[in-house]
Design an enzyme around this catalytic site. Sequence first.
Site, PDB file in Angstrom:
ATOM      1  N   SER A   1      98.045  81.216  50.386  1.00  0.00           N
ATOM      2  CA  SER A   1      97.494  79.965  49.889  1.00  0.00           C
ATOM      3  C   SER A   1      98.322  79.544  48.688  1.00  0.00           C
ATOM      4  O   SER A   1      98.581  80.352  47.792  1.00  0.00           O
ATOM      5  CB  SER A   1      96.021  80.162  49.490  1.00  0.00           C
ATOM      6  OG  SER A   1      95.459  78.953  49.056  1.00  0.00           O
ATOM      7  N   GLU A   2      98.763  78.304  48.662  1.00  0.00           N
ATOM      8  CA  GLU A   2      99.728  77.886  47.638  1.00  0.00           C
ATOM      9  C   GLU A   2      99.189  77.971  46.215  1.00  0.00           C
ATOM     10  O   GLU A   2      99.962  77.946  45.251  1.00  0.00           O
ATOM     11  CB  GLU A   2     100.222  76.464  47.921  1.00  0.00           C
ATOM     12  CG  GLU A   2      99.165  75.404  47.792  1.00  0.00           C
ATOM     13  CD  GLU A   2      99.572  74.107  48.475  1.00  0.00           C
ATOM     14  OE1 GLU A   2      99.776  73.125  47.746  1.00  0.00           O
ATOM     15  OE2 GLU A   2      99.671  74.080  49.704  1.00  0.00           O
ATOM     16  N   ASN A   3      97.868  78.085  46.053  1.00  0.00           N
ATOM     17  CA  ASN A   3      97.311  78.219  44.703  1.00  0.00           C
ATOM     18  C   ASN A   3      97.471  79.632  44.151  1.00  0.00           C
ATOM     19  O   ASN A   3      97.096  79.901  43.013  1.00  0.00           O
ATOM     20  CB  ASN A   3      95.839  77.804  44.677  1.00  0.00           C
ATOM     21  CG  ASN A   3      94.966  78.641  45.590  1.00  0.00           C
ATOM     22  OD1 ASN A   3      95.362  78.986  46.688  1.00  0.00           O
ATOM     23  ND2 ASN A   3      93.767  78.962  45.148  1.00  0.00           N
TER      24      ASN A   3
ATOM     25  N   GLY B   1     101.587  70.858  47.804  1.00  0.00           N
ATOM     26  CA  GLY B   1     102.821  71.578  48.097  1.00  0.00           C
ATOM     27  C   GLY B   1     103.370  71.292  49.475  1.00  0.00           C
ATOM     28  O   GLY B   1     104.290  71.967  49.936  1.00  0.00           O
TER      29      GLY B   1
ATOM     30  N   SER C   1     104.371  81.942  44.013  1.00  0.00           N
ATOM     31  CA  SER C   1     103.837  81.323  45.222  1.00  0.00           C
ATOM     32  C   SER C   1     104.831  80.335  45.817  1.00  0.00           C
ATOM     33  O   SER C   1     105.136  80.363  47.017  1.00  0.00           O
ATOM     34  CB  SER C   1     102.511  80.618  44.911  1.00  0.00           C
ATOM     35  OG  SER C   1     101.945  80.066  46.078  1.00  0.00           O
TER      36      SER C   1
END
Length: 217
Positions: free
Chosen positions: A44-46, A126, A86
């Site tokens: 997950s990009e977070n 993103g 990330s």
Amino acid sequence: MSKDIILRRTARELRPNTLVNLGIGLPTGVANYVRPESGIFFQSENGLVGLGPRAVAGFENRALTDAGGGFATAVPGAMSIDSNLSFGLIRGGHVDTTVLGGLQVDEAGHLANWIVPGKMVPGMGGAMDLVACANRVIVAMQHTARGAFKIVPKCTLPLTADRRVTLIITEMAVIEPTEAGLILRERAPGVSIEQIREATEAVLIVDGEVAEMNLAA
């Protein structure tokens, strides 16, 4: 039921023992349909590597969310990382597949999945990095939105990136964007080619028999 079809079929497209990014919204549900023994790690990009299925009611952890802010779970071996790492994974080409939602996809395979810059949802996020850098880009989305076409001759919304996506999966069909155009690869159970064409503004290439989706777990 339509979302279930999209998520099941998308899960079957993922390769074992790979790192897979799940975008905001519908794509996060793909984690519910992948077996733990597959060796797939969701990113997950977070800042979470090892994203698990969505948290069930009563077991939410406020410190554990997906990129869209929804309550998530983590699988054994998961780790929390900062944004630099990330996006380093994404931009470094370490993501095998990204699954993103879409507002429009056109005949050239271009994706538009944001509307207004500066807005949280649906904003760019993103997605630009993911479409540009992931090895494969799967768009998982509803075929139409409130009667409006989403698979169109040319996107009228801002493009996420100028790269052609790998595959489009909807509740009606699996469509592959190619140099020649959009090829209809599969149709959902009980859905005819004519129905798919009626729900698609773009031209679809139909070459011979169109297989029915396999939705088995």
